[in-house]
Design a protein around this motif. Structure first.
Motif, PDB file in Angstrom:
ATOM      1  N   LEU A 137      47.453  25.897  65.248  1.00 23.87           N
ATOM      2  CA  LEU A 137      46.764  24.688  64.757  1.00 23.87           C
ATOM      3  C   LEU A 137      46.566  24.767  63.247  1.00 23.87           C
ATOM      4  N   GLN A 138      46.093  25.931  62.768  1.00 27.36           N
ATOM      5  CA  GLN A 138      45.898  26.095  61.318  1.00 27.36           C
ATOM      6  C   GLN A 138      47.223  25.847  60.596  1.00 27.36           C
ATOM      7  N   GLN A 176      43.975  32.052  59.116  1.00 23.38           N
ATOM      8  CA  GLN A 176      43.083  33.218  59.089  1.00 23.38           C
ATOM      9  C   GLN A 176      42.356  33.288  60.412  1.00 23.38           C
ATOM     10  N   ALA A 177      42.561  34.378  61.126  1.00 24.20           N
ATOM     11  CA  ALA A 177      41.970  34.494  62.457  1.00 24.20           C
ATOM     12  C   ALA A 177      40.445  34.490  62.402  1.00 24.20           C
ATOM     13  N   GLU A 178      39.890  35.170  61.394  1.00 23.90           N
ATOM     14  CA  GLU A 178      38.431  35.380  61.399  1.00 23.90           C
ATOM     15  C   GLU A 178      37.656  34.176  60.849  1.00 23.90           C
ATOM     16  N   THR A 179      38.310  33.279  60.135  1.00 21.50           N
ATOM     17  CA  THR A 179      37.586  32.120  59.562  1.00 21.50           C
ATOM     18  C   THR A 179      37.187  31.144  60.669  1.00 21.50           C
ATOM     19  N   GLN A 215      36.272  26.340  58.217  1.00 20.42           N
ATOM     20  CA  GLN A 215      37.286  25.280  58.145  1.00 20.42           C
ATOM     21  C   GLN A 215      36.892  24.136  59.079  1.00 20.42           C
ATOM     22  N   LEU A 216      37.479  22.967  58.812  1.00 27.72           N
ATOM     23  CA  LEU A 216      37.199  21.799  59.640  1.00 27.72           C
ATOM     24  C   LEU A 216      38.507  21.080  59.970  1.00 27.72           C
ATOM     25  N   ALA A 217      38.709  20.798  61.269  1.00 28.74           N
ATOM     26  CA  ALA A 217      39.864  19.980  61.683  1.00 28.74           C
ATOM     27  C   ALA A 217      39.323  18.736  62.350  1.00 28.74           C
ATOM     28  N   LEU A 218      39.574  17.585  61.753  1.00 23.25           N
ATOM     29  CA  LEU A 218      39.022  16.341  62.294  1.00 23.25           C
ATOM     30  C   LEU A 218      40.141  15.361  62.660  1.00 23.25           C
TER      31      LEU A 218
END
Ligand code: ADP
Length: 490
Positions: A290-291, A299-302, A334-337
């Motif tokens: 998705l990132q 980044q896995a940890e973000t 992070q934000l996914a909208l």
């Protein structure tokens, strides 16, 4: 028991929101417990194209404003629930959405489009129905678009001395949409002139489809126990609280279920990797995909926060917009909208994404595939609604191991258990409940969720608690059936 399920949208034929999900799943769940269900829906192009095995059923004539329409019968593509689509070139066969044109403006002839849907439902519910071999026992209407059905049914039955007619049920999926039009529509749609009064279809100087349904339906329900109570108060009643309080004891609050086949992280065809409650490893791969897809820093940890929603005041997304920049800076998240709606909100989120290209992704529009990927690939789902009759996305979040942050309202309060000490101890904590809908409460809920996120074992157990919830339709379908049976005995 024969049930006519009347709706203006049903997944996978046509969908703008949660009503379509319910209309796709509930009839199938009722069919599974031996009810004989048929869906009645307008024949939009998408409906006529996707219907399995479509064939002509009958013609219904002498309808106000349109003359005659055809009924086409077919089946739902997956569940095989029979569907009757109303075919009318003038009313439904056009580009654009079910309610609005391509520019987002309501279709001017909506009173006719949904008046005819309501009237056809009433005609099919009558013993004089052109479908003599299939007359329903229950006619289950949904939201304002079908609100005139109980009124038409009432006046048809009043004209006869002896008759068998279905009982009508109206489910309220969102009280904010009331279908209000000028008084001239009473006559134009063939309702009796004297129905236009306070004890009838009149609502503050207009004809209200929804009020008509609430007033005339034999049975009422709404989509969560908490919302059933809330709509009887001034704060949530949208002016209908008086009428709803008068019928308060009759309102059944039945929480929506989920289509657990469509929404299953173990089989979801839109996901790069599958996972389930016993093995969550695949969720990391979905997050990474998705990132990558959205151009966010991989980044896995973000922590990745997700939103899939109509972008409206109801959904509280102005609150998120007002604090997003500070959150991103402070927590490095992070934000996914994904969503569409008010132009101001769309614009605001687009600008946010421009300022933080590696941390914020904003997709304006409707996208089924991406909605599944956000549900699965994010760590936390955000749904700070000001009111929420039931809400489905928070439940999709639970099912996909993406703990939701929600407001303490409506179905959100009924479906999400806060990560407080007691719930954590009892292993029932599934998300984060904001005491009220305000930006401060949202900021503090996000901060609280992110602090849990840092604790790997606690976070895992919160995800697992959510994923173990039984969210399918079985229990709710039985509750509807019990309500129908009680009505038929009356
Ligand atoms: P509402 O019906 O009030 O919009 P719900 O949470 O009950 O809210 O249901 C919304 C449904 O619509 C969910 O299935 C959600 O995934 C879907 N949805 C909303 N916006 C979008 C979008 N932009 N793209 C894809 N699906 C969406």
């Amino acid at each position: 028991m024969r049930i006519l399920f009347v709706t203006s949208e049903a997944f996978p034929l046509i969908k703008t929101g949660g009503l379509a999900d319910v209309s796709g799943s509930l009839p199938a769940a009722l069919q599974d417990i031996n009810a004989d269900v048929r869906i009645l829906i307008p024949g939009y192009p998408a409906v006529l194209n996707k219907l399995a095995n479509p064939r002509f059923l009958t013609t219904i004539s002498n309808l106000p404003n349109v003359g005659a329409v055809n009924l086409i019968i077919g089946e739902m593509p997956e569940t095989k629930v029979p569907v009757m689509a109303i075919e009318s070139v003038g009313l439904y066969q056009r580009d654009g959405g079910p309610y609005v044109d391509a520019t987002g403006k309501d279709w001017e002839d909506n009173p006719t489009r949904f008046g005819i849907l309501s009237l056809v439902a009433a005609i099919l519910s009558d013993e004089k129905s052109p479908l003599a071999d299939w007359v329903p026992d229950i006619t289950h209407c949904n939201d304002w678009q079908t609100g005139l059905t109980p009124a038409f049914m009432h006046f048809m039955s009043a004209r006869r001395t002896q008759m068998k007619q279905a009982k009508s049920v109206l489910s309220i999926h969102n009280l904010a949409f009331q279908g209000c039009y000028g008084a001239e529509w009473v006559g134009r749609l063939g309702l009796p002139a004297d129905s236009y009064q306070i004890n009838g279809v009149e609502y503050y100087g207009q004809l209200s489809f929804l009020k008509a349904g609430i007033f005339y339906a034999d049975g009422l329900s709404t989509v969560s126990p908490n919302y059933a109570k809330e709509i009887q108060t001034e704060a949530y009643g949208f002016g209908m609280q008086g009428l709803l309080t008068a019928r308060g004891k009759e309102i059944h609050g039945i929480l929506n279920g989920l289509d657990t086949q469509e929404w299953n992280p173990a089989t979801d065809p839109y996901l790069a990797k599958h996972y389930d409650v016993n093995n969550l490893d695949g969720k990391q791969a979905v997050k990474q995909a998705l990132q990558n897809k959205l151009g966010l820093k991989v980044q896995a940890e973000t922590p990745l926060l997700g939103v899939v929603s109509r972008l409206t005041y109801q959904k509280g997304l102005d609150m998120l917009l007002s604090c997003a920049e500070a959150l991103i800076k402070e927590h490095n998240c992070q934000l996914a909208l994904l969503g569409s709606g008010d132009t101001n909100f769309e614009q605001g989120y687009r600008e946010l994404a421009k300022r933080f290209p590696n941390q914020v992704s904003v997709t304006i529009g409707y996208n089924e595939e991406l909605s599944h990927q956000i549900m699965a690939g994010c760590d936390i789902f955000i749904m700070p609604s000001r009111f929420e009759p039931c809400g489905l996305n928070q439940m999709y979040g639970l099912r996909y191991g993406t703990p939701p942050i929600v407001t303490n309202t409506g179905g959100l309060a009924d479906s999400v258990q806060d990560c407080n000490e007691i719930n954590l101890k009892n292993k029932t904590a599934t998300g984060f409940v904001m005491p009220k809908a305000d930006p401060k409460a949202l900021v503090s809920a996000i901060a609280r969720a992110l602090s849990f996120y840092q604790d790997e074992s606690k976070w895992k157990s919160i995800k697992e608690n959510g994923m173990r919830q039984n969210l399918d339709w079985t229990k709710s379908a039985k509750a509807y059936l019990t309500m129908y049976q009680a009505l038929l005995k009356k």
